[in-house]
Design a protein around this motif. Structure first.
Motif: not given
Length: 309
Positions: A7-22, A84-87, A170-178
């Motif tokens: 695993v060289t890259v993590f995917i951050l799931l962020g605050l929401s999956q809804n684009k309008n909320i983002e 604002l990013a797709e990924r 490699n999906e981190i269910d957060h908006y930063f690494c902890d």
């Protein structure tokens, strides 16, 4: 060690999956980040350019504002970009760097708040010895101790995370690494590491919080015999500190004092100590502090007056 390289890259799931909320969150947190910069810079400039810098309380407040500004800047710019990013991705090395810096600056914040409580305790409970006890040399020693303690805490967290093997999701269910979200992804038994994280983060925060509350209890016990005017001034100063402490410590304790699990609410609570608290701290300290307001008026009015000439 080889598994970790899978695993060289993590995917951050962020605050929401809804684009309008983002998009809504992007607008809201952009405003918050601008407010954080403006408020904390205003405090730092006003204290540094006035005689208040010679008073221990404002010396610590200046350090706290710098810590707030640095702490939130470790997380917020990346969050705004990701909204604002797709990924939403972060490399392994950047993830570990963010984790180290975040815990280092967070540790400094916790210890500075404890130092400020000690300053208020000495000022109110031992006023005749205040200038001797809280000399500039003592203040510098306290700040050095805060940075040293924070580094040891952060280095421990970093070492716990850096040796985790990641060989699957490699999906981190957060908006930063902890640490807790990373423990969830590690392909090994993380029970003992989780206990060490609780000791390193949760118990340190809990101990600091207990010390803070005990100091304010002693202050309240001491000022009960003060004249009404002096009592009101002491209560005003301490209530500002208590508000900041609760705003910062309550979500930290909620996340780090429990067993190593992640909850959906963690991201919301994390917003309080990464964005909300750094934004409200300048307001809390300035609106309830007459000396701070007077210093700001003198500096900024004088600046505007000279500019007008």
């Amino acid at each position: 060690m080889g598994n970790r390289n899978n695993v060289t890259v993590f995917i951050l799931l962020g605050l929401s999956q809804n684009k309008n909320i983002e998009i809504l969150c992007f607008i809201l947190f952009s405003f918050c980040y601008v407010a954080i910069w403006m408020g904390n810079l205003l405090i730092m400039i006003s204290i540094t350019c006035s005689p208040l810098i010679n008073q221990p309380m404002y010396f610590f407040l200046n350090c706290l504002s710098l810590s707030d500004l640095s702490y939130t800047s470790t997380v917020t710019p990346k969050l705004l970009i990701d909204l604002l990013a797709e990924r939403k991705t972060i490399s392994y090395s950047n993830c570990m760097t963010q984790l180290f810096i975040l815990h280092f600056l967070g540790g400094i914040e916790i210890f500075i708040l404890t130092g400020m409580a000690y300053d208020r305790y000495v000022a109110i409970c031992r006023p005749l010895h205040y200038t001797v006890i809280m000399s500039r040399q003592r203040c510098n020693t306290i700040i050095t101790a805060c940075c040293t303690g924070a580094f040891l805490h952060s280095a421990s967290q970093f070492l716990l995370a850096i040796f985790l093997p990641f060989c699957g999701p490699n999906e981190i269910d957060h908006y930063f690494c902890d640490v807790y979200p990373l423990l969830k992804l590690a392909c090994t038994d993380t029970y003992r590491i989780g206990v060490l994280v609780i000791v390193n983060s949760g118990l340190i925060a809990l101990l600091a919080f207990v010390i803070l509350m005990a100091s304010y209890f002693l202050i309240l016990y001491t000022i009960r015999a003060y004249p009404a005017e002096s009592r009101a001034k002491a209560l005003s100063t301490c209530s500002s500190h208590v508000t900041v402490v609760i705003l910062f410590f309550a979500p930290v304790l909620f996340i780090y004092i429990r067993p190593a699990t992640t909850l959906p609410e963690d991201k919301v609570f994390a917003l309080f100590y990464t964005i909300i608290a750094p934004m409200f701290n300048p307001l809390i300290y300035t609106l309830r502090n007459m000396e701070m307001r007077d210093a700001m008026k003198k500096i900024w009015f004088r600046h505007l007056f000279l500019e007008g000439k």
